[in-house]
Every structure is written in structure tokens, then in C-alpha cells.
Write a protein that holds these residues in place. Structure first.
Motif, PDB file in Angstrom:
ATOM      1  N   ARG A 121     -11.726  -4.327   2.311  1.00  0.00           N
ATOM      2  CA  ARG A 121     -12.518  -3.990   1.394  1.00  0.00           C
ATOM      3  C   ARG A 121     -12.895  -5.415   0.803  1.00  0.00           C
ATOM      4  NH1 ARG A 121     -13.591  -4.380  -4.195  1.00  0.00           N
ATOM      5  NH2 ARG A 121     -11.194  -4.232  -4.027  1.00  0.00           N
ATOM      6  N   LEU A 160      -8.916   4.842  -3.072  1.00  0.00           N
ATOM      7  CA  LEU A 160      -9.280   4.209  -2.164  1.00  0.00           C
ATOM      8  C   LEU A 160      -9.136   2.466  -1.633  1.00  0.00           C
ATOM      9  CD1 LEU A 160     -12.665   6.493  -2.792  1.00  0.00           C
ATOM     10  CD2 LEU A 160     -11.342   6.632  -0.856  1.00  0.00           C
ATOM     11  N   LEU A 195      -5.857   1.760  -0.283  1.00  0.00           N
ATOM     12  CA  LEU A 195      -5.776   1.752   1.510  1.00  0.00           C
ATOM     13  C   LEU A 195      -7.133   0.922   1.846  1.00  0.00           C
ATOM     14  CD1 LEU A 195      -6.107   5.345   1.963  1.00  0.00           C
ATOM     15  CD2 LEU A 195      -5.240   3.944   2.321  1.00  0.00           C
ATOM     16  N   ARG A 196      -8.813  -0.006   1.349  1.00  0.00           N
ATOM     17  CA  ARG A 196      -9.008  -0.486   1.952  1.00  0.00           C
ATOM     18  C   ARG A 196      -8.547  -2.079   2.027  1.00  0.00           C
ATOM     19  NH1 ARG A 196     -12.126   0.128   5.236  1.00  0.00           N
ATOM     20  NH2 ARG A 196     -14.410  -1.488   4.590  1.00  0.00           N
ATOM     21  N   PHE A 221      -7.047  -0.868   6.179  1.00  0.00           N
ATOM     22  CA  PHE A 221      -7.434   0.483   7.015  1.00  0.00           C
ATOM     23  C   PHE A 221      -9.308   0.671   6.745  1.00  0.00           C
ATOM     24  CE2 PHE A 221      -3.543   1.829   5.305  1.00  0.00           C
ATOM     25  CZ  PHE A 221      -2.733   2.495   6.064  1.00  0.00           C
ATOM     26  N   GLN A 250      -2.956   1.724   9.687  1.00  0.00           N
ATOM     27  CA  GLN A 250      -3.617  -0.150   9.214  1.00  0.00           C
ATOM     28  C   GLN A 250      -3.769  -1.088  10.418  1.00  0.00           C
ATOM     29  OE1 GLN A 250      -0.026  -1.870   7.660  1.00  0.00           O
ATOM     30  NE2 GLN A 250      -1.623  -2.992   5.412  1.00  0.00           N
ATOM     31  N   TYR A 290      -7.696   9.095   2.489  1.00  0.00           N
ATOM     32  CA  TYR A 290      -7.125   9.840   0.946  1.00  0.00           C
ATOM     33  C   TYR A 290      -7.561  11.449   0.524  1.00  0.00           C
ATOM     34  CZ  TYR A 290     -10.722  10.729  -3.018  1.00  0.00           C
ATOM     35  OH  TYR A 290     -11.111  11.583  -4.046  1.00  0.00           O
ATOM     36  N   THR A 305      -9.709   5.261   6.127  1.00  0.00           N
ATOM     37  CA  THR A 305      -9.550   5.284   4.457  1.00  0.00           C
ATOM     38  C   THR A 305      -9.954   6.562   3.367  1.00  0.00           C
ATOM     39  OG1 THR A 305      -9.889   2.911   4.604  1.00  0.00           O
ATOM     40  CG2 THR A 305      -9.720   4.693   2.557  1.00  0.00           C
ATOM     41  N   TRP A 334       0.327  -1.070   0.036  1.00  0.00           N
ATOM     42  CA  TRP A 334      -0.257   0.068   0.172  1.00  0.00           C
ATOM     43  C   TRP A 334       0.852   1.305  -0.258  1.00  0.00           C
ATOM     44  CZ3 TRP A 334       0.065   4.390   3.470  1.00  0.00           C
ATOM     45  CH2 TRP A 334       0.541   4.154   5.246  1.00  0.00           C
TER      46      TRP A 334
END
Length: 251
Positions: A236, A135, A138-139, A143, A230, A152, A148, A92
């Protein structure tokens, strides 16, 4: 009132201009970028574009609702060019760093266009793809959603803010650019330690660093501050546990 925008597939079938050029959104944006580079924002007009493309200025409104719509297309094109060929690695921090540096570099390569577009929200395909990528990075890294969105927001605004700052310096006349850079050696380097002790001790380092962009350093600091967050949320794409439905006994 501006004419409605005609779908791209219909525009392609229209006859060429007087010089044989077949117009397209891409060609118009590329020509607009060239005019910005050569003449600055004042040189980007429908009339000048029409002359450069050998077409009537009114023809441009078949592709864009107006000059503001073209401005948004220019900004979106820069983002698209910045991320062309990029793909996530699964790391990431490295992925966000690459995205940020790519976008910043593309804007700095087109400073006049950067001053017009860094503060705009285009809602166009390349911008949406870039936002989705940030996004998702990060997801997927774990996060939480609030973190996130917060990261962002800081990441995007920091990238565009530094792009605008650095672009503003590059659009200055060369004499002004050199004069500003020389101040670190002609003024700051000669301040006495009796009146400005902290500047005096830092002057040699300031003279080297202050003529370069601080964006890479600021980006690393942002990523450092994000790292402790994190893992506070689920990735996600993680499948949530299956819930067993409880049966109600019949009375």
C-alpha cells in the motif's frame, strides 16, 4: 423521540449524580458490562442502569440515543480493550494472529456482551481502528487489494463467529456446560467400532479437543490459505513510478 446526544465535553461539566458520581460514556459502558455479566442481556435496561449509576434513567439519553446505541458502544469498547497496547511488528502473519486472538479473547471474557454485539457493525472509533489495522497489515505485506478485502472479510467474520460460538457455550448454566462436555466421554467414547468406526478411533482425541475452542486452529488454517497470495499486489505504501508527460509538437 430520543433526545439528541450532547457532545462529551459538555457532559463532563454537568453536575454529579446524587451519590457524587460524574457520569461519562466510559462509566456507563463499564456499568453496562457489569450488569450483563451479573444478569445477562435481560438485565440490561435503562431502569437498571439508572439504579446502578444512581441517576434518572432519562439521563442516559444525554450520552446515548437509546439502548441500541449503548449496545454498539459496548461492542466498540470490547474491540478497544482487545487492541490496547497492540502495535504491528511488520510480520503480517504474526500481526493478524495477534489481532484475532486478542479480539476473540476479549469477547470470550465478556460472553453476555459478545452475544449482543458480535453480529453488529458499530462504525465507532475502535472498530474503525481495528479494521484499518487489519487492512494495513495486509496491504503493507504486498497483498493485492481484492485479496486484501477477501482475506479481511474471512478474518473478521471468522473471529467474531468463533467468539459468538464460544460465548454461547459460556453463557449456558454450569450444569448444561458440564453435561455437554461430558458427552464426549460418556457417549462418544463408548460407541462401538462396528457401528461408528471413525468416531471410535478418534474418541480419545475428540474428548481432549472438543472441550476447547477451535479458533486458534481455524485462524492458522485461514492464514495458511492466505499466505500463497502474498506479493500478488504492490504494498500500500509503495510509491508508484513517476510518469513523464509527453509533449505535443507545435504544428
Amino acid at each position: 423521540m430520543p433526545k439528541p446526544v450532547i457532545p462529551e465535553e459538555k457532559r463532563r461539566r454537568r453536575r454529579p449524580t446524587r451519590s457524587g458520581t460524574v457520569l461519562s460514556e466510559r462509566l456507563i459502558v463499564e456499568t453496562a458490562l457489569r450488569l450483563l455479566r451479573e444478569h445477562g442481556s435481560a438485565g440490561l435496561t435503562a431502569r437498571r442502569l439508572g439504579l446502578a449509576l444512581d441517576c434518572d434513567p432519562s439521563t442516559l439519553y444525554r450520552y446515548f440515543r437509546g439502548m441500541d446505541d449503548l449496545t454498539l458502544a459496548i461492542g466498540d469498547a470490547l474491540v478497544g480493550q482487545a487492541l490496547a497496547g497492540w502495535s504491528p511488528t511488520g510480520e503480517w502473519r504474526a500481526d493478524l494472529r495477534a489481532i484475532g486472538l486478542r479480539i476473540h479473547a476479549e469477547y470470550v471474557a465478556h460472553p453476555q456482551a459478545a452475544l449482543l454485539t458480535t453480529n453488529r457493525v458499530t462504525g465507532r472509533a475502535h472498530e474503525l481502528a481495528a479494521d484499518e489495522a487489519v487492512l494495513d497489515v495486509l496491504r503493507t505485506a504486498g497483498f493485492a487489494l481484492p485479496d486484501t478485502v477477501r482475506i479481511y472479510h474471512a478474518f473478521i467474520d471468522q473471529t467474531l463467529a468463533f467468539a459468538a460460538l464460544d460465548a454461547a457455550s459460556l453463557t449456558l448454566p454450569q450444569d448444561s456446560q458440564r453435561a455437554d462436555e461430558d458427552k464426549w466421554r460418556s457417549t462418544y467414547a463408548h460407541l462401538p467400532s462396528t457401528t461408528h468406526p471413525r468416531i471410535a478411533e478418534a474418541a480419545p482425541l475428540l474428548a481432549k479437543r472438543m472441550v476447547t475452542s477451535a479458533y486458534p486452529t481455524a485462524l492458522d488454517m485461514l492464514l495458511d490459505s492466505a499466505a500463497p497470495h502474498q506479493g500478488r499486489g504492490e504494498p500500500r505504501d509503495q510509491t508508484p513510478p513517476t510518469r513523464t508527460r509527453t509533449r505535443t509538437r507545435a504544428k
